[in-house]
Design a protein around this motif. Structure first.
Motif, mmCIF file in Angstrom:
data_model
loop_
_atom_site.group_PDB
_atom_site.id
_atom_site.type_symbol
_atom_site.label_atom_id
_atom_site.label_comp_id
_atom_site.label_asym_id
_atom_site.label_seq_id
_atom_site.Cartn_x
_atom_site.Cartn_y
_atom_site.Cartn_z
ATOM 1 N N ASP A 236 1.118 -1.629 -0.262
ATOM 2 C CA ASP A 236 0.282 0.011 0.341
ATOM 3 C C ASP A 236 0.612 1.102 -0.608
ATOM 4 N N ASN A 237 2.046 0.854 1.220
ATOM 5 C CA ASN A 237 3.110 2.390 0.475
ATOM 6 C C ASN A 237 3.631 2.897 -0.347
ATOM 7 N N ASN A 238 4.103 1.867 -1.415
ATOM 8 C CA ASN A 238 5.021 1.832 -2.709
ATOM 9 C C ASN A 238 3.256 2.049 -3.200
ATOM 10 N N HIS B 6 8.977 16.183 4.176
ATOM 11 C CA HIS B 6 8.956 15.830 6.040
ATOM 12 C C HIS B 6 8.866 14.360 6.076
ATOM 13 N N HIS B 7 7.890 14.057 4.931
ATOM 14 C CA HIS B 7 7.861 12.286 4.920
ATOM 15 C C HIS B 7 8.844 11.455 4.935
ATOM 16 N N ILE B 8 9.448 11.952 3.828
ATOM 17 C CA ILE B 8 10.842 11.569 3.650
ATOM 18 C C ILE B 8 11.790 11.388 4.167
ATOM 19 N N PHE C 107 1.015 3.554 -3.073
ATOM 20 C CA PHE C 107 0.533 5.228 -2.624
ATOM 21 C C PHE C 107 1.929 6.548 -3.031
ATOM 22 N N HIS C 108 3.408 5.828 -2.950
ATOM 23 C CA HIS C 108 4.252 6.764 -3.597
ATOM 24 C C HIS C 108 4.389 6.719 -4.536
ATOM 25 N N PHE C 109 4.305 5.984 -6.056
ATOM 26 C CA PHE C 109 4.091 5.599 -6.769
ATOM 27 C C PHE C 109 2.656 6.016 -7.858
ATOM 28 N N GLU D 175 1.868 11.298 8.708
ATOM 29 C CA GLU D 175 2.453 12.101 7.360
ATOM 30 C C GLU D 175 1.952 11.889 6.262
ATOM 31 N N HIS D 176 1.268 10.372 6.196
ATOM 32 C CA HIS D 176 0.760 10.141 4.915
ATOM 33 C C HIS D 176 -0.938 10.432 4.907
ATOM 34 N N GLU D 177 -1.465 11.183 5.616
ATOM 35 C CA GLU D 177 -2.943 11.332 6.071
ATOM 36 C C GLU D 177 -2.946 13.296 5.544
HETATM 37 ZN ZN LIG Z 1 5.249 6.699 2.947
#
Ligand SMILES: [Zn+2]
Length: 222
Positions: free
Chosen positions: A134-136, A206-208, A138-140, A184-186
């Motif tokens: 899910d994280n991948n 900030h997230h990265i 989201f970023h992709f 952070e995702h939110e």
């Molecule tokens: Zn992330």
């Protein structure tokens, strides 16, 4: 002749997939030596597809071929993580900026579903894998929303490193930082929804940066 060629290609692909998987799930550990002859015996293929598959993995940065000393599963140093995440940060901030101009209601719906799925607690290996997917995703999705093919390709070529990095992090430190990551995702999602370029860039940076620093800290601990 044609059939021969096809078979040979398939053997390389198969070996490549098996080795890549073994590296990414830590069956083959960072720094571990790879013996081409042993691998060819174990996988029941000739030396050539193993050599070619290793070549491919070396191009991706998953394997290191050191002249005169041998072939090893790549290990990640804090410096590697820092360099990779700094590039990742630049690319993802640019992508998020572009995404603001292009994002549609359907994209927002999809991203929202991912952010919600990323809220789910991580209790076991299965959850962890789903979380990573899910994280991948989201970023992709944000990278794809930039509608920049070159950006996508450069980003994609970084991904293998990030996957090893995730594995290094292990499940414990990952879980303890989960709440931060969820917020952070939110915030990234909220900024995209508000189509606020300044806010999304700050949120993404900030997230990265936070992820980079936690990862470097875990690598130093280990
Ligand atoms: Zn992330």
């Amino acid at each position: 002749m044609e059939i021969e060629k096809l078979k040979r290609e398939r053997a390389v692909d198969a070996v490549y997939k098996v080795l890549r998987q073994a590296i990414l799930n830590s069956t083959l550990k960072p720094g571990e030596r790879l013996h081409i002859d042993q691998l060819s015996e174990k996988l029941d293929v000739s030396l050539t597809p193993v050599r070619n598959a290793i070549q491919q993995l070396a191009t991706e940065g998953l394997v290191e071929v050191l002249p005169r000393s041998g072939t090893f599963v790549a290990s990640l140093s804090p410096k590697d993580v820092e360099e990779t995440f700094d590039i990742r940060c630049a690319l993802e901030c640019l992508a998020a900026e572009k995404a603001v101009e292009r994002i549609q209601a359907t994209d927002l719906k999809r991203l929202k579903a991912l952010v919600q799925s990323l809220r789910k607690p991580v209790k076991n290996e299965q959850d962890r894998l789903q979380h990573e997917r899910d994280n991948n995703d989201f970023h992709f999705s944000i990278i794809r929303l930039s509608d920049n093919q070159r950006l996508y390709e450069v980003y994609n070529s970084l991904n293998a490193h990030l996957k090893i990095a995730h594995i290094h992090m292990g499940i414990d430190s990952g879980v303890s930082r989960l709440k931060e990551e969820q917020d952070e995702h939110e915030e990234i999602f909220g900024a995209l929804e508000a189509r606020d370029v300044a806010r999304v860039t700050i949120a993404m940076r900030h997230h990265i940066t936070r992820a980079r620093d936690s990862l470097i800290a875990s690598l130093k601990e280990a």
